[in-house]
Motif scaffolding. Structure first.
Motif, PDB file in Angstrom:
ATOM      1  N   ILE A 183      16.110  -3.171 -18.348  1.00 31.68           N
ATOM      2  CA  ILE A 183      15.325  -2.421 -17.369  1.00 31.68           C
ATOM      3  C   ILE A 183      16.109  -1.160 -17.041  1.00 31.68           C
ATOM      4  O   ILE A 183      17.243  -1.221 -16.564  1.00 31.68           O
ATOM      5  N   ARG A 184      15.511  -0.004 -17.298  1.00 30.58           N
ATOM      6  CA  ARG A 184      16.218   1.271 -17.140  1.00 30.58           C
ATOM      7  C   ARG A 184      15.634   2.058 -15.978  1.00 30.58           C
ATOM      8  O   ARG A 184      14.421   2.079 -15.767  1.00 30.58           O
ATOM      9  N   TYR A 185      16.500   2.722 -15.234  1.00 28.62           N
ATOM     10  CA  TYR A 185      16.084   3.523 -14.081  1.00 28.62           C
ATOM     11  C   TYR A 185      17.205   4.508 -13.763  1.00 28.62           C
ATOM     12  O   TYR A 185      18.277   4.478 -14.391  1.00 28.62           O
ATOM     13  N   SER A 186      16.961   5.383 -12.799  1.00 29.47           N
ATOM     14  CA  SER A 186      17.953   6.390 -12.435  1.00 29.47           C
ATOM     15  C   SER A 186      17.972   6.552 -10.921  1.00 29.47           C
ATOM     16  O   SER A 186      16.933   6.489 -10.265  1.00 29.47           O
ATOM     17  N   ILE A 187      19.168   6.746 -10.375  1.00 31.46           N
ATOM     18  CA  ILE A 187      19.300   7.005  -8.939  1.00 31.46           C
ATOM     19  C   ILE A 187      20.049   8.318  -8.728  1.00 31.46           C
ATOM     20  O   ILE A 187      20.914   8.698  -9.509  1.00 31.46           O
ATOM     21  N   ARG A 188      19.654   9.014  -7.629  1.00 29.39           N
ATOM     22  CA  ARG A 188      20.183  10.356  -7.382  1.00 29.39           C
ATOM     23  C   ARG A 188      21.632  10.328  -6.908  1.00 29.39           C
ATOM     24  O   ARG A 188      22.437  11.201  -7.252  1.00 29.39           O
ATOM     25  N   TYR A 197       8.613  -6.352 -12.182  1.00 32.68           N
ATOM     26  CA  TYR A 197       9.933  -6.184 -11.574  1.00 32.68           C
ATOM     27  C   TYR A 197       9.888  -5.048 -10.560  1.00 32.68           C
ATOM     28  O   TYR A 197       9.087  -4.118 -10.666  1.00 32.68           O
ATOM     29  N   THR A 198      10.746  -5.172  -9.573  1.00 34.25           N
ATOM     30  CA  THR A 198      10.885  -4.132  -8.555  1.00 34.25           C
ATOM     31  C   THR A 198      12.336  -3.678  -8.509  1.00 34.25           C
ATOM     32  O   THR A 198      13.262  -4.472  -8.674  1.00 34.25           O
ATOM     33  N   PHE A 207       8.519   0.269  -9.751  1.00 33.49           N
ATOM     34  CA  PHE A 207       7.936  -0.975 -10.231  1.00 33.49           C
ATOM     35  C   PHE A 207       7.686  -0.881 -11.729  1.00 33.49           C
ATOM     36  O   PHE A 207       7.459   0.202 -12.276  1.00 33.49           O
ATOM     37  N   GLY A 208       7.717  -2.033 -12.385  1.00 26.42           N
ATOM     38  CA  GLY A 208       7.445  -2.073 -13.811  1.00 26.42           C
ATOM     39  C   GLY A 208       6.909  -3.424 -14.235  1.00 26.42           C
ATOM     40  O   GLY A 208       6.873  -4.378 -13.449  1.00 26.42           O
TER      41      GLY A 208
END
Length: 333
Positions: free
Chosen positions: A258-263, A315-316, A326-327
């Motif tokens: 699960i891929r995501y990005s945070i600032r 997923y959250t 969300f995904g």
């Protein structure tokens, strides 16, 4: 030319192509060009059932070897006449998907990945021949293991399989299995190449693994779709989060990412839910993560370490500051 070409061999006088003759364009899947590919002629190396379907070809003219769905065909006269080896001659299964030649001090060994069609007495395995394909011997280590590709450096043998990367430093006498625990991107491999101490192995859906020290350590390269940081305006070329591979097979893929990005650095929680909105597992709970691209793995098991059923899961991703994404993941074994 037939629809799908699985293997190629090039010699000073010809180009050989092993093709899957799905639409019957030729009488056989093996075709040869004597003019650099301008024109092609069909050659039938294997009259046995399914022998017209070819996967791999080796050429050391006038000797030719062809892996088919009905055994290994070999010719010593540039394809004029052929002999065929089958399970009766030592193959573990009739489908021969991959072949390669190892040369040590001028002596050649042909290695082949032999696949089952599911019939009684057949199984996946690796066989080898030290007499140019006249006879074949099974490599016991690979009983029921599906081999995809081979690579050699002198007496070192690398075998890419759906069960990890296998290494022998003594021409196949002893073997070591490498997998994700050793740093590989995945156990489900489709290719391997070696040059000196450098080894590359490609996975089915999870990137390229490279070792510069003979498999001691690995670096993983992946190409991924960029993700916009959580809470930021989305652009046409970015998404907040995604999961890959998707659909996801716990048995074949091992894990989904699960891929995501945070600032900026934040405490992140990642949770999986079933279609009834019941929590399946918490992958992260208020875990501090640095800014930038992130990913978390899920092996397809719930909080009780039981593999989940096939179906759709959600997923959250949330932070302590209230940002959310969300995904969806499709589990399919």
């Amino acid at each position: 030319m037939a629809n799908t070409v699985w293997g190629l061999a090039v010699t000073p006088t010809a180009v050989w192509a092993a093709a899957w003759n799905a639409f019957g364009l030729f009488d056989t899947g093996l075709i040869r060009s004597k003019d650099g590919g301008l024109t092609w002629n069909a050659i039938n190396p294997n009259p046995n059932p399914n022998g017209e379907f070819t996967f791999s070809v080796l050429a050391d003219e006038p000797r030719i070897w062809v892996g088919t769905a009905g055994g290994i065909a070999r010719s010593t006269d540039d394809g004029t006449t052929w002999a065929v080896s089958t399970t009766a001659d030592g193959l573990t299964g009739p489908w021969v998907f991959t072949m390669d030649i190892q040369v040590i001090n001028g002596d050649s060994t042909i290695w082949a990945g032999s696949w089952t069609t599911g019939q009684p007495g057949e199984r996946y395995g690796v066989v080898r021949s030290i007499d140019s394909g006249l006879s074949w011997t099974e490599v016991d280590t690979f009983a029921i293991i599906q081999a995809i590709d081979f690579a050699f450096v002198d007496s070192t043998v690398w075998v890419a399989t759906v069960s990890g990367l296998w290494l022998s430093t003594d021409a196949g006498q002893h073997w070591q299995q490498l997998d994700q625990a050793d740093g590989l991107a995945s156990e489900d491999l489709v290719s391997v190449h070696a040059l000196g101490d450098t080894v590359w192995t490609g996975s089915a859906q999870d990137g390229l693994s490279t070792s510069f020290n003979h498999g001691g350590t690995w670096e993983v390269s992946r190409a991924s779709v960029p993700t916009v940081t959580l809470g930021a305006p989305a652009r046409a070329d970015t998404i907040e989060t995604y999961a890959f591979p998707n659909p996801f097979s716990p048995i074949n893929h091992g894990a989904v990412r699960i891929r995501y990005s945070i600032r900026a650095r934040a405490d992140v929680t990642v949770e999986i839910f079933d279609i009834a909105n019941q929590r399946v597992i918490s992958l992260l709970v208020n875990q501090s993560q640095a800014s930038g691209e992130q990913f978390v793995r899920w092996d397809g098991r719930n909080g009780r370490n039981i593999r989940v059923a096939n179906g759709v899961y959600f997923y959250t991703i949330s932070t302590q500051t209230g940002l959310k994404a969300f995904g969806k993941i499709v589990v399919l074994d």
